[in-house]
Design a protein around this motif. Structure first.
Motif, PDB file in Angstrom:
ATOM      1  N   LEU A   4       6.274   3.242   1.985  1.00  0.00           N
ATOM      2  CA  LEU A   4       5.017   3.471   1.288  1.00  0.00           C
ATOM      3  C   LEU A   4       4.995   2.709  -0.036  1.00  0.00           C
ATOM      4  O   LEU A   4       3.955   2.169  -0.431  1.00  0.00           O
ATOM      5  CB  LEU A   4       4.814   4.970   1.061  1.00  0.00           C
ATOM      6  CG  LEU A   4       3.410   5.394   0.674  1.00  0.00           C
ATOM      7  CD1 LEU A   4       2.410   5.006   1.754  1.00  0.00           C
ATOM      8  CD2 LEU A   4       3.373   6.897   0.448  1.00  0.00           C
ATOM      9  N   SER A  41       0.977   9.318   0.352  1.00  0.00           N
ATOM     10  CA  SER A  41       1.756   9.548   1.574  1.00  0.00           C
ATOM     11  C   SER A  41       1.210   8.664   2.685  1.00  0.00           C
ATOM     12  O   SER A  41       0.117   8.085   2.548  1.00  0.00           O
ATOM     13  CB  SER A  41       1.653  11.020   2.003  1.00  0.00           C
ATOM     14  OG  SER A  41       0.313  11.318   2.388  1.00  0.00           O
ATOM     15  N   ARG A  42       1.951   8.590   3.772  1.00  0.00           N
ATOM     16  CA  ARG A  42       1.461   7.839   4.932  1.00  0.00           C
ATOM     17  C   ARG A  42       0.188   8.496   5.461  1.00  0.00           C
ATOM     18  O   ARG A  42      -0.756   7.809   5.859  1.00  0.00           O
ATOM     19  CB  ARG A  42       2.543   7.769   6.013  1.00  0.00           C
ATOM     20  CG  ARG A  42       2.117   6.943   7.226  1.00  0.00           C
ATOM     21  CD  ARG A  42       3.215   6.792   8.232  1.00  0.00           C
ATOM     22  NE  ARG A  42       3.503   8.071   8.866  1.00  0.00           N
ATOM     23  CZ  ARG A  42       4.478   8.272   9.729  1.00  0.00           C
ATOM     24  NH1 ARG A  42       5.276   7.272  10.077  1.00  0.00           N
ATOM     25  NH2 ARG A  42       4.683   9.449  10.266  1.00  0.00           N
ATOM     26  N   VAL A 163       4.597   2.141   9.169  1.00  0.00           N
ATOM     27  CA  VAL A 163       4.898   2.641   7.818  1.00  0.00           C
ATOM     28  C   VAL A 163       5.788   3.877   7.936  1.00  0.00           C
ATOM     29  O   VAL A 163       5.470   4.800   8.707  1.00  0.00           O
ATOM     30  CB  VAL A 163       3.602   2.971   7.043  1.00  0.00           C
ATOM     31  CG1 VAL A 163       3.919   3.523   5.657  1.00  0.00           C
ATOM     32  CG2 VAL A 163       2.698   1.741   6.949  1.00  0.00           C
TER      33      VAL A 163
END
Length: 165
Positions: A4, A41-42, A163
């Motif tokens: 990230l 965050s993802r 990711v």
């Protein structure tokens, strides 16, 4: 796979280059999502892609839906679509199964004006056909919403593959 921190540090052009194909042939989605960085965050990143699509006008949404290939066809697919369809067994259909998919694709497109969208990752060809047969009868407004929802699932899967959590 990118972290990230890597994603948040990318220049806008590098971000679009890395994620412009997450939404099939529609780099505008990544361009819009890029503006929401830094992502916490993802999931926040995925949410930014979803927000980009859901806040777009209907014409842009329709163009995004239409950018997706028919399932189980010989159309030129992106690398992601090729992998995803092969994972669901759509690259090894029998002649009868291929004919069924072709018939459903034609009926659906004739009725809705856009291709049937289904996030095939983790699904089997039998699950896809069952879903196809049920959804081909839906009213257009519901099916448009479902197509957008499925597009969002597709880029969730694609971002999760690229990711780290």
């Amino acid at each position: 796979m990118k972290t990230l921190a890597d994603v948040n540090a990318m220049s806008p052009s590098a971000f679009i280059e890395a994620f412009g194909d997450v939404a099939e042939h529609s780099p505008w989605v990544a361009r819009e999502a890029c503006g929401f960085r830094p992502f916490a965050s993802r999931d926040a990143m995925i949410g930014a892609f979803e927000l980009a699509v859901k806040s777009a006008n209907r014409d842009a949404q329709l163009a995004l839906i239409r950018a997706h290939p028919d399932l189980a066809t010989n159309a030129k697919l992106t690398d992601d679509s090729t992998r995803e369809q092969a994972g669901a067994g759509l690259d090894s259909l029998t002649a009868e199964e291929f004919a069924r998919f072709t018939s459903l694709n034609d009926a659906y497109k004739s009725r809705c004006g856009f291709p049937f969208i289904f996030a095939v990752k983790g699904a089997t060809k039998h699950m896809i056909v069952e879903n196809f047969e049920a959804r081909v009868k839906n009213v257009l407004a519901d099916e448009f919403k479902m197509a957008i929802s499925q597009v969002c699932r597709i880029f969730r899967f694609r971002i999760e593959d690229r990711v780290e959590p």
